[in-house]
Write a protein that holds these residues in place. Structure first.
Motif, short mmCIF file in Angstrom:
data_model
loop_
_atom_site.label_atom_id
_atom_site.label_comp_id
_atom_site.label_asym_id
_atom_site.label_seq_id
_atom_site.Cartn_x
_atom_site.Cartn_y
_atom_site.Cartn_z
N PHE A 1 0.85 -1.18 0.00
CA PHE A 1 0.00 0.00 0.00
C PHE A 1 0.89 1.23 0.00
N LEU A 2 0.65 2.14 -0.95
CA LEU A 2 1.55 3.27 -1.18
C LEU A 2 1.01 4.61 -0.69
N GLY A 3 0.12 4.60 0.29
CA GLY A 3 -0.29 5.84 0.93
C GLY A 3 -1.60 6.42 0.45
N ASP A 4 -2.13 7.33 1.26
CA ASP A 4 -3.40 8.02 1.10
C ASP A 4 -4.57 7.05 1.20
N PRO B 1 -3.10 -13.48 8.33
CA PRO B 1 -1.71 -13.78 8.02
C PRO B 1 -1.16 -13.13 6.74
N LEU B 2 -2.01 -12.54 5.92
CA LEU B 2 -1.54 -11.88 4.71
C LEU B 2 -0.65 -10.69 5.08
N ARG B 3 0.54 -10.63 4.49
CA ARG B 3 1.45 -9.52 4.77
C ARG B 3 0.99 -8.27 4.03
N VAL B 4 0.87 -7.15 4.76
CA VAL B 4 0.52 -5.87 4.16
C VAL B 4 1.64 -4.90 4.52
N TYR B 5 2.30 -4.38 3.49
CA TYR B 5 3.38 -3.41 3.66
C TYR B 5 2.78 -2.05 3.35
N MET B 6 2.99 -1.08 4.24
CA MET B 6 2.32 0.21 4.02
C MET B 6 3.19 1.39 4.42
N VAL B 7 2.98 2.48 3.71
CA VAL B 7 3.59 3.77 4.02
C VAL B 7 2.47 4.81 4.03
#
Length: 154
Positions: free
Chosen positions: A31-34, A48-54
């Protein structure tokens, strides 16, 4: 490894769920924001799903980082919203940051415009805005990555 890449949700949680359901065998979501609250809600709902976020420029009060790194199948990605690099004017600063981090690709949002291209040997990828039904899929395998833009059927 199949990655779902989304940006600029701006409150449309249903679009995030729809993009996830449209793709089979997603190994992680970037996830790339907003729309950080929707990303956090999605992460909580999918265990368990990995969510990477900024965080992006509209994610007020969030303590999420402005940028980070993640690696899948031998491909290193720098991911960020992009506003701090002025991506609406030029991709050069983003490319320089990704190269300094030894990344193979830079993932960003903010412009609401899908983009995939190379700059100084670095792949730059923007999935577009999920509020317009745009998202990205990256397939990483054996040190290579394939980037695709997709659109929700609404």
């Amino acid at each position: 490894m199949k990655l779902l890449v989304v940006s600029d949700i701006h409150g449309d949680y249903d679009a995030l769920e729809q993009a996830y359901r449209a793709e089979k065998n997603v190994g992680a979501v970037v996830f790339l924001g907003d729309g950080i609250r929707e990303a956090e809600r999605f992460e909580a709902a999918h265990g368990p799903l990995r969510v990477y976020m900024v965080r992006g420029n509209c994610d007020f009060g969030s303590n999420a980082p402005i940028q980070s790194l993640c690696a899948f199948e031998g491909v290193l990605f720098l991911y960020t919203h992009g506003h701090v690099y002025g991506v609406k004017g030029s991709y050069q600063a983003l490319a320089e940051a990704a190269q300094a981090a030894h990344a193979d690709a830079a993932l960003f949002g903010h412009t609401h415009v899908p983009f995939c291209g190379e700059l100084d040997g670095l792949t730059l990828f923007n999935p577009g805005t999920l509020t317009d039904g745009q998202y990205g899929v990256i397939c990483a395998e054996a040190g290579k990555a394939r980037f695709e833009h997709r659109r929700l059927m609404r």
